[in-house]
Design a protein around this motif. Structure first.
Motif, PDB file in Angstrom:
ATOM      1  N   ASN A  13       0.829  -1.223   0.000  1.00 47.18           N
ATOM      2  CA  ASN A  13       0.000   0.000   0.000  1.00 47.18           C
ATOM      3  C   ASN A  13       0.858   1.266   0.000  1.00 47.18           C
ATOM      4  O   ASN A  13       0.343   2.356   0.267  1.00 47.18           O
ATOM      5  N   ILE A  14       2.141   1.115  -0.272  1.00 52.15           N
ATOM      6  CA  ILE A  14       3.027   2.277  -0.124  1.00 52.15           C
ATOM      7  C   ILE A  14       2.581   3.452  -0.997  1.00 52.15           C
ATOM      8  O   ILE A  14       2.577   4.607  -0.552  1.00 52.15           O
ATOM      9  N   HIS A  15       2.137   3.165  -2.225  1.00 52.24           N
ATOM     10  CA  HIS A  15       1.727   4.262  -3.121  1.00 52.24           C
ATOM     11  C   HIS A  15       0.528   5.013  -2.540  1.00 52.24           C
ATOM     12  O   HIS A  15       0.477   6.241  -2.553  1.00 52.24           O
ATOM     13  N   GLN A  16      -0.448   4.244  -1.938  1.00 48.63           N
ATOM     14  CA  GLN A  16      -1.617   4.926  -1.346  1.00 48.63           C
ATOM     15  C   GLN A  16      -1.202   5.737  -0.115  1.00 48.63           C
ATOM     16  O   GLN A  16      -1.683   6.842   0.106  1.00 48.63           O
ATOM     17  N   LEU A  17      -0.277   5.144   0.650  1.00 52.61           N
ATOM     18  CA  LEU A  17       0.187   5.838   1.856  1.00 52.61           C
ATOM     19  C   LEU A  17       0.827   7.177   1.507  1.00 52.61           C
ATOM     20  O   LEU A  17       0.506   8.206   2.096  1.00 52.61           O
ATOM     21  N   ILE A  18       1.727   7.138   0.511  1.00 53.25           N
ATOM     22  CA  ILE A  18       2.425   8.380   0.140  1.00 53.25           C
ATOM     23  C   ILE A  18       1.403   9.421  -0.314  1.00 53.25           C
ATOM     24  O   ILE A  18       1.431  10.588   0.112  1.00 53.25           O
ATOM     25  N   TYR A  19       0.430   8.985  -1.114  1.00 54.15           N
ATOM     26  CA  TYR A  19      -0.573   9.930  -1.612  1.00 54.15           C
ATOM     27  C   TYR A  19      -1.394  10.520  -0.446  1.00 54.15           C
ATOM     28  O   TYR A  19      -1.566  11.734  -0.342  1.00 54.15           O
ATOM     29  N   LEU A  20      -1.859   9.633   0.442  1.00 51.47           N
ATOM     30  CA  LEU A  20      -2.720  10.122   1.535  1.00 51.47           C
ATOM     31  C   LEU A  20      -1.954  11.002   2.524  1.00 51.47           C
ATOM     32  O   LEU A  20      -2.468  12.011   3.007  1.00 51.47           O
ATOM     33  N   ILE A  21      -0.708  10.608   2.819  1.00 51.20           N
ATOM     34  CA  ILE A  21       0.084  11.416   3.757  1.00 51.20           C
ATOM     35  C   ILE A  21       0.284  12.814   3.172  1.00 51.20           C
ATOM     36  O   ILE A  21       0.198  13.822   3.869  1.00 51.20           O
ATOM     37  N   TRP A  22       0.464  12.866   1.858  1.00 44.03           N
ATOM     38  CA  TRP A  22       0.621  14.175   1.199  1.00 44.03           C
ATOM     39  C   TRP A  22      -0.717  14.920   1.203  1.00 44.03           C
ATOM     40  O   TRP A  22      -0.797  16.073   1.604  1.00 44.03           O
ATOM     41  N   LYS A  23      -1.790  14.211   0.820  1.00 53.98           N
ATOM     42  CA  LYS A  23      -3.092  14.881   0.677  1.00 53.98           C
ATOM     43  C   LYS A  23      -3.645  15.343   2.043  1.00 53.98           C
ATOM     44  O   LYS A  23      -4.171  16.443   2.178  1.00 53.98           O
ATOM     45  N   LEU A  24      -3.495  14.486   3.048  1.00 49.22           N
ATOM     46  CA  LEU A  24      -4.071  14.821   4.362  1.00 49.22           C
ATOM     47  C   LEU A  24      -3.055  15.535   5.263  1.00 49.22           C
ATOM     48  O   LEU A  24      -3.346  15.865   6.403  1.00 49.22           O
ATOM     49  N   ASN A  25      -1.862  15.716   4.735  1.00 51.70           N
ATOM     50  CA  ASN A  25      -0.800  16.437   5.427  1.00 51.70           C
ATOM     51  C   ASN A  25      -0.377  15.782   6.743  1.00 51.70           C
ATOM     52  O   ASN A  25      -0.367  16.418   7.794  1.00 51.70           O
ATOM     53  N   GLY A  26      -0.070  14.495   6.667  1.00 53.21           N
ATOM     54  CA  GLY A  26       0.516  13.879   7.856  1.00 53.21           C
ATOM     55  C   GLY A  26       0.193  12.409   8.014  1.00 53.21           C
ATOM     56  O   GLY A  26      -0.717  11.875   7.368  1.00 53.21           O
ATOM     57  N   ILE A  27       0.967  11.770   8.907  1.00 51.74           N
ATOM     58  CA  ILE A  27       0.785  10.331   9.135  1.00 51.74           C
ATOM     59  C   ILE A  27      -0.459  10.071   9.992  1.00 51.74           C
ATOM     60  O   ILE A  27      -1.251   9.179   9.701  1.00 51.74           O
ATOM     61  N   VAL A  28      -0.629  10.883  11.062  1.00 54.43           N
ATOM     62  CA  VAL A  28      -1.769  10.626  11.954  1.00 54.43           C
ATOM     63  C   VAL A  28      -3.109  10.771  11.215  1.00 54.43           C
ATOM     64  O   VAL A  28      -3.964   9.886  11.309  1.00 54.43           O
ATOM     65  N   PRO A  29      -3.315  11.864  10.427  1.00 56.10           N
ATOM     66  CA  PRO A  29      -4.579  11.948   9.686  1.00 56.10           C
ATOM     67  C   PRO A  29      -4.778  10.766   8.721  1.00 56.10           C
ATOM     68  O   PRO A  29      -5.904  10.315   8.503  1.00 56.10           O
ATOM     69  N   THR A  30      -3.672  10.233   8.191  1.00 55.90           N
ATOM     70  CA  THR A  30      -3.789   9.092   7.280  1.00 55.90           C
ATOM     71  C   THR A  30      -4.235   7.844   8.047  1.00 55.90           C
ATOM     72  O   THR A  30      -5.139   7.113   7.614  1.00 55.90           O
ATOM     73  N   LEU A  31      -3.618   7.631   9.215  1.00 58.11           N
ATOM     74  CA  LEU A  31      -4.012   6.465  10.020  1.00 58.11           C
ATOM     75  C   LEU A  31      -5.463   6.615  10.484  1.00 58.11           C
ATOM     76  O   LEU A  31      -6.216   5.643  10.562  1.00 58.11           O
ATOM     77  N   ASP A  32      -5.854   7.865  10.769  1.00 60.00           N
ATOM     78  CA  ASP A  32      -7.224   8.132  11.204  1.00 60.00           C
ATOM     79  C   ASP A  32      -8.212   7.872  10.052  1.00 60.00           C
ATOM     80  O   ASP A  32      -9.300   7.341  10.264  1.00 60.00           O
ATOM     81  N   PHE A  33      -7.783   8.230   8.852  1.00 61.90           N
ATOM     82  CA  PHE A  33      -8.615   7.993   7.657  1.00 61.90           C
ATOM     83  C   PHE A  33      -8.875   6.491   7.507  1.00 61.90           C
ATOM     84  O   PHE A  33     -10.016   6.058   7.302  1.00 61.90           O
ATOM     85  N   TYR A  34      -7.829   5.679   7.648  1.00 58.81           N
ATOM     86  CA  TYR A  34      -7.999   4.227   7.507  1.00 58.81           C
ATOM     87  C   TYR A  34      -8.861   3.656   8.631  1.00 58.81           C
ATOM     88  O   TYR A  34      -9.625   2.728   8.429  1.00 58.81           O
TER      89      TYR A  34
END
Ligand code: HEM
Length: 479
Positions: A13-34
């Motif tokens: 899922n690395i490609h989705q992670l990179i996109y979401l971390i960029w779009k949501l501006n951070g790791i925590v918002p990405t983990l929260d999204f999932y």
């Protein structure tokens, strides 16, 4: 495995992670999204490796406490393991880790952590720092306090505990130098470095390998300097150890090293100077920035919520009558201050991405079967913004912990299970004594505009706030 985004071969899922971390501006918002999409347990594939992420307290307890023995090993960042050689606490596993963790906790107890002795040391340090502030206030009526104040106070407490030296005016620069090295190495260390193999770094990105290697070697020699000098004096006969009343962690270690050496073949091989340097490094790294950041973020939150300050001051004045310092024994009688510290720790959540553990046996929970060898963790940052546990998580609301006392248990700033924080007692004492006593002594306000960016490197594994904020302290006149 728990559900999660569909992985692609090799890259997961690395490609989705990179996109979401960029779009949501951070790791925590990405983990929260999932979490919102897949629930409180979900799987993210880092390349070919599945990682199971937990964002709920009860589930984290079921896995990391009830099944604690099955997942006490940490997934070690290959580059850090390469540097530590498996020694120390943070980047070690198995017998070496267990021995050093036991040794550290025992030494802390010997040196009075969690008791009156440590409290005295923290208060002596705080008094020393406050006298510098008071001298300035006497001249100008107020003093401007930058983040260095918290850094130095916490740095001095930890340095006295480890090597018996506080940082005064003369050694302040040495502290700032070590601190900068730690900060620089955390800034450059991200999710990528946590997982990439050493050979890849060495051959494909040698400059990146060098940054981490040089930073760590520099830090190790700086932090270990005192220990090496003392060891030399011990060999020369110009220093002696008092194993009944050790001066600091270095004394405890050298005494243990001597007694293990005397046992010959039966002695534990883990007690040597390289291991000592790594233990000092790990305790410094894990203990300084985390506690100082929590204090700094705490004051940022407090000065923007003056009604919270007033309530704390009212509570503290009632129990101290304004005529004595706040002590650790007051804790049961200061529910509002305790709740505020909890809320500060929820906001600070020092790690964007928590260290992964590896289970060495199958773990079954809630219908999932996690096979041995999987990376798992309680994602503390994401857990602390889970609105199922903490309603309106973006609001700074200490009273949430008074309305629902169960919430205090569900807050896990120090992690959970066998690898939870070794310095929890020390950190809790520092947060309580420093925060409480500063609020008892000073009227504290913002100095100029305060930064709002709580995470200037949202892609790094640690959370680092903008530290340009400053505070104004004025003395509260005692009645
Ligand atoms: C507010 C302050 C602090 C916070 C929020 C904090 C938080 C944490 C967290 C989240 C972990 C990882 C737990 C896990 O893997 O699940 C950890 C581990 C650790 N902490 Fe702290 N910490 C703080 C202060 C300290 C202090 C003061 C020290 C030492 C003097 C310290 C030493 C360590 C060590 C050595 C570990 C690794 C434990 C192991 O692997 O067995 N920490 N801490």
């Amino acid at each position: 495995l728990p559900p999660g985004p569909t992985p692609l071969p090799l890259i997961g899922n690395i490609h989705q992670l990179i996109y979401l971390i960029w779009k949501l501006n951070g790791i925590v918002p990405t983990l929260d999204f999932y979490r919102k999409k897949y629930g409180n347990a979900y799987t993210i594939w880092l390349g070919p490796m599945p990682t199971v992420n937990i964002t709920d307290y009860e589930m984290a307890h079921e896995i990391f406490v009830k099944n604690g023995k099955k997942c006490q090993d940490r997934q070690l960042a290959p580059v850090l393991e390469h540097i530590s050689g498996g020694h120390g606490i943070l980047a070690a596993n198995g017998e070496n880790w267990a021995e050093m963790r036991r040794f550290t906790l025992l030494s802390f107890r010997k040196m009075g952590v969690g008791s009156g002795l440590m409290e005295k040391k923290i208060m002596a340090e705080l008094d020393g720092r406050c006298s510098e502030l008071d001298a300035e206030i006497d001249k100008n009526g107020k003093v401007t306090v930058p983040v260095d104040f918290f850094d130095l106070t916490v740095g001095s407490v930890i340095n006295s505990l480890l090597v018996g030296k506080r940082f005064d005016e003369n050694s302040k620069d040495e502290f700032l130098k070590i601190k900068k090295m730690f900060d620089d190495s955390s800034e450059t260390f991200n999710l990528f470095d946590l997982n990439v193999p050493v050979w890849f770094l060495k051959w494909v990105l040698p400059w990146r390998f060098r940054i981490t290697w040089d930073a760590r070697q520099n830090i190790l020699s700086h932090v270990g300097k005192e220990a090496v000098e003392r060891f030399q004096k011990l060999k020369d006969g110009t220093y002696d150890l008092d194993s009944e009343e050790p001066k600091d962690l270095v004394d405890c270690f050298l005494a243990k090293m001597r007694s293990e050496n005397e046992k010959g073949q039966d002695g534990h091989p883990g007690y040597n100077m390289d291991a000592l340097k790594l233990v000092l490094h790990d305790l410094w790294l894990a203990g300084q920035g985390t506690t100082a950041t929590s204090l700094y973020v705490g004051f940022l939150k407090l000065v923007t919520h003056p009604s919270v300050i007033l309530k704390i001051q009212k509570e503290l004045l009632k129990i101290t009558q304004g005529s004595r310092d706040l002590t650790l024994q007051d804790r049961p009688n200061t529910p509002y201050l305790n709740a505020t510290i909890a809320e500060i720790q929820r906001f600070t959540s020092v790690l964007n991405v928590n260290f992964w553990r590896i289970n060495d046996e199958l773990i079954s929970f809630r219908g999932f079967q996690v096979p041995a060898g999987t990376m798992m963790t309680a994602q503390i940052g994401a857990l602390h913004v889970n609105e199922q546990l903490f309603e309106n998580p973006d609001e700074f609301d200490p009273e949430r912990f008074l309305r629902n006392e169960k919430l205090l248990q569900q807050l896990i700033p120090f992690g959970i299970g066998k690898r939870s924080c070794v310095g929890e007692q020390l950190a809790r004492s520092e947060l309580y004594l420093v925060l409480g006593n500063l609020l008892l002594r000073y009227d504290i306000r913002a100095h100029g505009a305060l930064p709002t960016n709580m995470d200037v490197f949202p892609y790094s594994s640690a959370k680092l706030p903008d530290t340009s904020g400053k505070f104004e302290f004025r003395k509260i006149q005692k009645t």
